[in-house]
Design an enzyme around this catalytic site. Structure first.
Site, mmCIF file in Angstrom:
data_model
loop_
_atom_site.group_PDB
_atom_site.id
_atom_site.type_symbol
_atom_site.label_atom_id
_atom_site.label_comp_id
_atom_site.label_asym_id
_atom_site.label_seq_id
_atom_site.Cartn_x
_atom_site.Cartn_y
_atom_site.Cartn_z
ATOM 1 N N LYS A 181 0.993 -1.088 0.143
ATOM 2 C CA LYS A 181 0.141 0.026 0.100
ATOM 3 C C LYS A 181 0.794 1.110 0.041
ATOM 4 O O LYS A 181 1.519 1.574 1.068
ATOM 5 C CB LYS A 181 -1.083 -0.025 1.201
ATOM 6 C CG LYS A 181 -1.682 1.495 1.267
ATOM 7 C CD LYS A 181 -2.275 1.793 2.611
ATOM 8 C CE LYS A 181 -2.241 2.914 2.978
ATOM 9 N NZ LYS A 181 -1.536 4.043 2.241
ATOM 10 N N SER A 203 3.884 7.100 11.428
ATOM 11 C CA SER A 203 3.786 8.129 12.821
ATOM 12 C C SER A 203 3.581 7.022 13.970
ATOM 13 O O SER A 203 3.091 5.850 13.732
ATOM 14 C CB SER A 203 2.649 8.893 12.807
ATOM 15 O OG SER A 203 1.611 8.114 12.860
ATOM 16 N N THR A 208 8.587 3.869 13.419
ATOM 17 C CA THR A 208 7.888 5.202 13.652
ATOM 18 C C THR A 208 8.813 6.542 13.928
ATOM 19 O O THR A 208 9.776 6.611 13.283
ATOM 20 C CB THR A 208 7.008 4.697 14.888
ATOM 21 O OG1 THR A 208 7.574 4.267 16.078
ATOM 22 C CG2 THR A 208 6.043 3.873 14.503
ATOM 23 N N CYS A 220 13.232 10.234 9.312
ATOM 24 C CA CYS A 220 13.477 9.758 10.819
ATOM 25 C C CYS A 220 14.756 9.435 11.286
ATOM 26 O O CYS A 220 15.059 9.279 12.613
ATOM 27 C CB CYS A 220 12.609 8.259 10.905
ATOM 28 S SG CYS A 220 13.386 7.068 10.076
ATOM 29 N N GLU A 222 8.123 15.278 17.595
ATOM 30 C CA GLU A 222 8.626 15.334 16.053
ATOM 31 C C GLU A 222 8.075 16.340 15.300
ATOM 32 O O GLU A 222 7.031 16.397 15.243
ATOM 33 C CB GLU A 222 8.584 13.850 15.397
ATOM 34 C CG GLU A 222 9.265 13.718 14.187
ATOM 35 C CD GLU A 222 9.141 12.284 13.470
ATOM 36 O OE1 GLU A 222 7.689 11.946 13.286
ATOM 37 O OE2 GLU A 222 9.955 11.629 13.166
#
Lengths: 500, 503
Positions: free
Chosen positions: B178, B231, B253, B286, B387
């Protein structure tokens, strides 16, 4: 004006000074196709010098960057497969599909060594002592020599030089002077793949060249494949000169055919194993030990019929099962063994000595030969013949067959044909041989395992390619590290340090 | 809209289909703000069909010997290299990162493909003869089945087609991806290259959907495992839902990576490294470095350098080679970042360099935020803790190493951390005691090479097997132990004990 296959040093074709020359033949026709240079000591030293000069930069090239060259090399090899296969067949004699099979096995080693960044990882332990860490690294050796045989002029060089350079070494390759052209072409492609000059050098030659490689102090490691007497010489001489050596020698592989074997399958398998590539393979199976006379008779009857259907002729005709032997002297040697077998009292069931290949009367063709009722005292049983000669030995039971194999000088490959798992397990567990097949007559390990026989089939302790290839072409450095307390912050300490 | 924004397709069983959905999601060119494509919100049936295709392709693919499977990857690598510039352009255009960054995104795919080409040796198992007398045990690595990947928008190529697909596929599994709805196009082009490389139909399938249809993947009985990057909130949901449905999950994440700067470091070089680390990809990584803990004695000088070097960065459209800093991915995210900058000001941090509302002539509708530097950030301030995912850096001043380490380890995240110093002792102490899973010594962005795992910890990661490296291989395989023995005639009459001879 005959062309000469010379040397490849520092990224260029070069003529050596003081070289001798010798003819190269097309074994299917007996004609001279070109000449090959036999390097003088000076020429070999020039190659070693080039390799030595190229080493520091190559050693410092990251494994990931070295791997990119190998990815590119794989592509180039695939693009030039047909060209190289043909060069191979025209000098070695093996049929084109066989040449291509060899070629594919060579590419598989390149595939595996593309994993250099992963494969060269060391091991790390934190806090082996208080605040002390220790780790091992695999570091390159330097200049390595590899000496390769006539029977696999592309595959065996790749078995050794590809792991060697992936590990950060530079190489001097001395291939067989009998069939130099396919090797030379394969080496030239390395430069196109981005390999810096001097990392791989090729010298053609004979004993004079080999002796330089065994004694020159700049050579760190020697890798060899050939006959046992020479392998032993290479191993002892190289070792006496302080080098690490792996020397793979001869073989006389036996297959045990059990009464419960699928006989059609066994016969079919033995045809390829005994006669493929004219029997010129260290993993050929030239001895069939058949258990029980009923099985023995049935086996001989069936395989005799199969041999009659064989097509022998030039390797360039892909419809042929078998090509010529590699040179006239080798042809005479193999034929001599057949004569000897008859003298020794073995039963010559199929006589290939009278084979004539129309249109190729000067080629070194020998038809497949089959001996029955051979016994271990016979020379044709003991010696490596390296030709299309299959000997059948009768045994009363599995143990007798296994004892025969264990008693033999060599221990390269072996196979058992059976449907019985227990018999197979007993065989694989106990037989004194390095590469073992169960219903697989040619148990040549794949590129990500390692190749090596036992006893006098291998001198040294590392096999070829796979993890053994990495370990042979690197040496371990173990580092133990501690950092004393803060230092910069504390300023100079004039008193004797003590733990706080 | 500029030209007719093309309606994108989805890929099932090697074929690109037009979705029957009524809902399309806008894909923007962040450099100009224009809509360049529309991604379908695939229907539940279409997602189901992707899973079904993957399931149908599995027997054939998993039974293909691994040496043959990796030949597809060798070819795929050469195609990626051949189309590198094309893919870089698509990526820069759809996501906004600068040219070299976009190229790096694609190069990271190739890095993992290189590693996955070694699947023959990576999938070797172990064997021991005579575990008990006459008994042998062999342990094999097996592919598992169908995996689902849910990819984020910040690395349109590297994450779905690097971290997820190559190892999954080389190990013999089939994959349903996806893709991120904002940025599916690079991934779509790469999927085409997989098939050009000879991948059999159905081994790789690709959809774009809303969260609602994505839930199907978390609950579907035919999906064995889920790989997610995004997230923390969504990651936790995915981790717990997929696990509750019996699947193996890895969820990568958020992060708030800190670097410690000690007074003995090479300051100017350190400052340059830090600018790259907080501005690269406009901070949307990240592994970005948005917080510095710097020893007081060199803090002023460091901030001076940071302002100087950040100001040298040229803001501009992603696909122009002179651009040093591209736009953020879309309007919503740009507002998110500028809101955070305001919050930082409101919390009392000193705004030394303000990147809001920059001028980018000719690109007034692009989603640009310039480098932003906050100094004197303290532990109460959220701007230094949560973040932000933009080109915003917070400077926290410290008295010494211990104080810095304490602050860093207090973070709920532990993805990456770094130390800048010349001192071996502090470097080692740091490596040993930092909570972060990926540690840099004088390296601002210590992302490991593909042969190692991407090893974040704490709230930066849920699961126990990371992506890439040997962990990646383990995540995408299962182990089977086979114990065998062979009977002889004598055994027919012997008693069989409770442990069947294996003890």
């Amino acid at each position: 004006m005959t062309s000469i296959v010379e040397h490849y040093i520092n990224g260029k074709r070069v003529s050596g000074s003081g070289d001798r020359h010798q003819d190269v033949f097309n074994p299917a026709t007996g004609e001279v196709t070109c000449q090959v240079a036999l390097a003088s000591a000076a020429t070999v030293e020039e190659a070693i010098t080039a390799a030595e000069a190229a080493f520091p930069a190559w050693r410092d090239t990251t494994p990931a960057k070295r791997a990119q060259i190998l990815f590119r090399y794989k592509q180039l090899l695939d693009e030039h497969a047909e060209e190289i296969d043909l060069l191979l067949t025209l000098e070695h004699g093996k049929v084109l599909p066989d040449a291509h099979g060899e070629f594919q096995r060579a590419v598989e080693v390149v595939d595996y060594m593309c994993g250099a960044p992963e494969l060269l990882k060391g091991e790390h332990s934190k806090n082996v002592g208080p605040a002390i860490d220790s780790w091992s690294e695999r570091q390159a050796l330097g200049v390595c020599a590899t000496i390769t045989p006539f029977n696999f002029p592309v595959m065996v060089p790749m078995w050794t030089l590809i792991p060697a350079i992936a590990c950060g070494n530079t190489v001097v390759l001395k291939p067989s002077e009998k069939d130099p052209s396919s090797t030379f072409r394969a080496i030239e492609l390395l430069k196109e793949a981005g390999l810096p000059d001097g990392v791989v050098n090729l010298v053609n030659g004979d004993k004079e060249a080999v002796d330089v490689l065994l004694t020159d102090p700049r050579i760190q490691a020697v890798s060899f494949v050939g006959s046992t007497p020479i392998a032993e010489y290479i191993y002892t001489t190289g070792s006496a000169n302080g080098k690490r050596v792996q020397a793979l020698g001869g073989a006389k592989n036996h297959a045990i055919i059990m009464p419960d074997a699928d006989l059609d399958n066994a016969v079919s398998a033995m045809m390829g194993a005994a006669f493929g590539s004219c029997g010129e393979r260290c993993m050929a199976v030239p001895v069939a030990v058949v258990v029980g006379d009923e099985t023995g008779d049935a086996f001989v009857e069936k395989i005799k019929g199969e041999i009659a259907g064989m097509k022998v002729g030039p390797g360039t005709d892909a419809g042929n099962d078998m090509g010529p032997l590699v040179t006239r002297p080798h042809f005479e040697k193999v034929k001599g063994y057949v004569d000897l077998g008859v003298e020794e009292g073995a039963e010559l069931v199929v006589d290939g000595r009278d084979l004539v290949v129309e249109g190729n009367e000067n080629g070194y063709f020998l038809g497949a030969c089959l001996f029955d009722k051979v016994t271990p005292e016979m020379t044709i049983y003991q010696d490596e013949i390296f030709g299309p000669v299959l000997v059948v030995v009768r045994a009363k039971n599995q143990q007798e067959a296994m004892d025969m194999i264990d008693a033999h000088e060599f221990g390269n490959g072996t196979c058992i044909f059976t449907r019985d798992g227990e018999a197979a397990r007993y065989f694989t567990d106990n037989i004194q041989v390095g590469m073992v097949g169960v219903n697989v007559p040619l148990p040549v390990p794949v590129a990500y395992q390692s190749f090596g026989g036992w006893k006098r089939s291998l001198f040294g302790d590392h096999g070829m390619y796979g993890k053994d290839g990495i370990n042979f072409f690197t040496r371990r450095k173990t580092i133990t590290q501690r950092w004393p307390t803060a230092g910069v912050r504390e300023g100079a300490v004039f008193t004797f340090p003590s733990s706080k | 809209m500029s030209e007719q924004a093309k309606k994108l397709k989805y890929c099932v069983n090697g074929e690109w289909n037009t979705s029957s959905t009524e809902t399309y999601m806008n894909c923007y060119n962040p450099s100009t703000g224009e809509v360049i494509a529309q991604a379908p919100q695939c229907t539940a049936e279409e997602v189901e069909s992707a899973v079904a295709a993957a399931k149908a392709a599995y027997p054939g693919w998993s039974n293909t010997p691994v040496v043959k499977r990796v030949q597809v990857l060798f070819k795929f690598k050469t195609l990626l290299e051949k189309h590198l510039d094309e893919l870089t352009e698509i990526l820069a255009r759809e996501m906004g990162k600068a040219w070299e960054e976009a190229k790096g995104d694609v190069l990271k795919v190739i890095e993992v493909v290189d590693f996955a080409c070694g699947m023959p040796h990576l999938m070797k198992g172990e064997a021991l003869m005579d575990c008990a007398t006459g008994y042998d045990t062999t342990m094999y690595h097996h592919p598992v089945g169908v995996f689902a990947g849910i990819a984020p928008w910040n690395f349109p190529a590297m994450i779905p087609q690097g971290w997820m697909a190559p190892i999954c596929i080389a190990a013999g599994n089939c994959f349903v991806l996806k893709a991120a709805s904002f940025v599916p196009q690079t991934s779509m082009r790469i999927t085409e290259l997989w098939y050009e490389a000879g991948l059999p139909k159905g081994v790789l399938n690709m959809v774009t959907t809303s969260r609602h249809e994505a839930e199907i993947l978390l609950e579907h009985p035919d999906i064995a495992g889920v790989s997610f990057v995004g997230s923390t909130k969504v990651g936790l949901h995915i981790y717990s839902t997929a696990a509750a449905n019996g699947k193996r999950v890895q969820a990568l994440t958020e992060a708030k990576n800190h670097a410690m700067v000690l007074e003995d470091c090479m300051l100017q070089r350190t400052a340059r490294g830090i600018v790259n680390a907080f501005c690269g990809c406009a901070g949307q990584r990240c592994m970005a470095l948005p917080v510095i803990c710097v020893e007081e004695s060199v803090a002023d000088k460091l901030v001076e350098y940071l302002v100087q070097f950040s100001s040298e960065l040229k803001l501009g459209p992603a696909y122009e080679e002179s651009t040093g800093l591209g736009p953020l991915v879309n309007q919503g995210h740009m507002e998110f970042v500028t809101d955070w900058i305001q919050k930082g000001v409101d919390e009392g941090a000193k705004l030394v360099l303000d990147g809001r509302n920059p001028e980018v002539p000719g690109y007034e509708n692009g989603f640009y935020v310039g480098p932003t530097i906050f100094d004197h950030v303290t532990e109460e301030m959220a701007v230094g803790r949560d973040e932000i995912f933009g080109p915003v850096i917070c400077i926290k001043r410290i008295q010494n190493f211990e104080e810095g380490l304490q602050i860093m380890n207090n973070s709920e995240f532990a993805n990456g951390s770094a130390i800048y110093t010349q001192n071996g002792y502090y470097a080692r102490e740091f490596c040993k005691r930092t909570h972060a899973g990926m540690v840099g010594v004088n390296v601002g962005i210590p992302v490991p090479l593909g042969v190692f795992g991407f090893t974040g910890q704490k709230k930066s990661f849920f699961g126990d097997l990371h992506t890439m490296g040997k962990d990646g291989v383990r995540f995408f395989t299962e182990l089977k132990c086979v114990t065998s023995t062979w009977f002889t005639e004598e055994m027919a009459t012997q008693k069989v004990t409770t442990w069947d001879g294996t003890i």
